[in-house]
Design an enzyme around this catalytic site. Structure first.
Site, short mmCIF file in Angstrom:
data_model
loop_
_atom_site.label_atom_id
_atom_site.label_comp_id
_atom_site.label_asym_id
_atom_site.label_seq_id
_atom_site.Cartn_x
_atom_site.Cartn_y
_atom_site.Cartn_z
N HIS A 1 7.91 -1.85 -12.08
CA HIS A 1 6.51 -2.23 -12.29
C HIS A 1 6.40 -3.30 -13.38
O HIS A 1 5.61 -4.23 -13.26
CB HIS A 1 5.67 -1.00 -12.69
CG HIS A 1 5.63 0.06 -11.62
ND1 HIS A 1 5.45 -0.25 -10.28
CD2 HIS A 1 5.73 1.42 -11.69
CE1 HIS A 1 5.44 0.89 -9.57
NE2 HIS A 1 5.62 1.90 -10.40
N ASP B 1 4.39 -4.73 -3.00
CA ASP B 1 5.11 -3.47 -2.78
C ASP B 1 6.62 -3.65 -3.00
O ASP B 1 7.15 -4.74 -2.79
CB ASP B 1 4.84 -2.98 -1.34
CG ASP B 1 5.17 -1.50 -1.19
OD1 ASP B 1 5.32 -0.80 -2.21
OD2 ASP B 1 5.28 -1.05 -0.03
N LEU C 1 -9.39 -20.69 -10.72
CA LEU C 1 -8.85 -19.64 -9.84
C LEU C 1 -9.62 -18.36 -10.13
O LEU C 1 -9.84 -18.01 -11.29
CB LEU C 1 -7.36 -19.42 -10.15
CG LEU C 1 -6.73 -18.17 -9.50
CD1 LEU C 1 -6.60 -18.33 -8.00
CD2 LEU C 1 -5.34 -17.90 -10.09
C1 IPE Z 1 0.26 -0.04 -1.47
O1 IPE Z 1 1.57 0.33 -1.75
C2 IPE Z 1 -0.55 -0.07 -2.71
C3 IPE Z 1 -0.18 -1.08 -3.69
C4 IPE Z 1 0.69 -2.04 -3.56
C5 IPE Z 1 -0.90 -0.99 -4.91
P1 IPE Z 1 2.08 1.84 -1.54
O2 IPE Z 1 3.53 1.81 -1.84
O3 IPE Z 1 1.25 2.78 -2.30
O4 IPE Z 1 1.81 2.02 0.02
P2 IPE Z 1 2.31 3.15 1.03
O5 IPE Z 1 1.91 4.46 0.44
O6 IPE Z 1 3.80 3.02 1.14
O7 IPE Z 1 1.64 2.84 2.32
C1 IPE Z 2 4.17 -1.14 -5.54
O1 IPE Z 2 5.49 -0.73 -5.64
C2 IPE Z 2 3.40 -0.87 -6.81
C3 IPE Z 2 2.40 0.21 -6.69
C4 IPE Z 2 2.06 0.83 -5.60
C5 IPE Z 2 1.73 0.58 -7.90
P1 IPE Z 2 5.93 0.76 -5.30
O2 IPE Z 2 5.89 1.55 -6.55
O3 IPE Z 2 5.14 1.30 -4.17
O4 IPE Z 2 7.43 0.52 -4.86
P2 IPE Z 2 8.21 1.28 -3.69
O5 IPE Z 2 7.42 1.10 -2.44
O6 IPE Z 2 8.32 2.71 -4.10
O7 IPE Z 2 9.53 0.58 -3.66
MG MG Z 3 5.40 1.30 -2.13
#
Ligand code: IPE
Ligand code: IPE
Ligand code: MG
Length: 254
Positions: A39, A22, A133
């Protein structure tokens, strides 16, 4: 690898690490870049983590890439993320194979684009025999979806075998979950500062050690993983028993 990490791993090496990757969006915002730049950078980190797990002999790695809830994001971001998976599968499958990595995609593939489903099938079959792995990439994955689908299959099998539904056990459901043939994760890492599961491996994390860090996923690196492993090495996993019992057992097996 530092000497102290080698000692920690020799003492307690997780067999399975799960990661909620995240913070990509916030990493990009801070640089005045579009979210997709975060990303993209995050995908580079995936490559580094795979290499670390191979080098440090951690046999199972499960990464949360796209949740069943992430469809709620703006359609453009969803499209760009799906394109990134395509690129990753096209570019990385051969390299993973050469590195002895078995790739599996977990999640509900039925709403993924047909060409993406075909790329997944090809990458999984190319790498199916590798054992150095196992890399599970969770795409359109939700823990509740996993449990619900497993329960449906377990019930169907139970009834087909002429068994009473009352005999349905935890093991029957576990056997139908996405990661049925991997050990449960020993360590869950969540980057990006949030301290929640966000519908990741709800069932499988029942006894997992959690490690939360404010580091955003695109900034996560080998040193950051080392810190998580060190933290893990100093946990006492009691599984319901007392600390004294665990210590006695450890002494007996020395
Ligand atoms: C969780 O991250 C899902 C992934 C890392 C793929 P999100 O950014 O979607 O989670 P929430 O919505 O903040 O809980
Ligand atoms: C995690 O990073 C990747 C996915 C959920 C696909 P985020 O896109 O949720 O990044 P933040 O939380 O907005 O910084
Ligand atoms: Mg996020």
């Amino acid at each position: 690898m530092s000497l102290s990490l080698a000692a920690d791993l020799a003492n307690k090496r997780p067999q399975h690490i799960a990661i909620i990757m995240d913070g990509n969006g916030r990493w990009a915002y801070r640089r005045h870049l579009p979210r997709v730049a975060g990303h993209r950078r995050g995908a580079e980190v995936v490559r580094e983590m795979v290499q670390r797990c191979v080098d440090w002999e951690i046999p199972h790695l499960t990464l949360f890439a796209f949740s069943t809830e992430n469809w709620r994001r703006p359609p453009l971001e969803v499209r760009l993320l799906m394109n990134l998976f395509r690129l990753l599968l096209r570019r990385e499958a051969k390299k993973l194979h050469e590195n002895g990595v078995r790739l599996r995609i977990i999640g509900d593939q039925s709403n993924l684009a047909p060409d993406l489903q075909a790329l997944i099938r090809d990458a999984e079959s190319l790498t199916a025999e590798n054992r150095r792995l196992t890399l599970n990439l969770a795409v359109n994955y939700g823990g509740r979806w996993d449990i619900t689908s497993a329960a449906k299959r377990a019930i169907a099998k139970c009834l087909a075998a002429g068994r009473d539904l009352d005999s349905l056990s935890e093991e029957d459901i576990s056997a139908e979950l996405c990661l049925a043939d991997s050990p449960a994760p020993d360590l869950l890492i969540r980057t990006g500062g949030e301290e929640r599961i966000s519908n990741f491996l709800v069932w499988q994390l029942a006894y997992t050690e959690f490690y939360f860090t404010d580091t955003l996923w695109p900034d996560f690196d080998g040193n950051a993983l080392e810190l998580a492993l060190k933290s893990f090495a100093h946990r006492q996993r009691r599984f319901g028993r007392t600390g004294d019992q665990v210590q006695e057992d450890a002494c007996a097996s020395d």
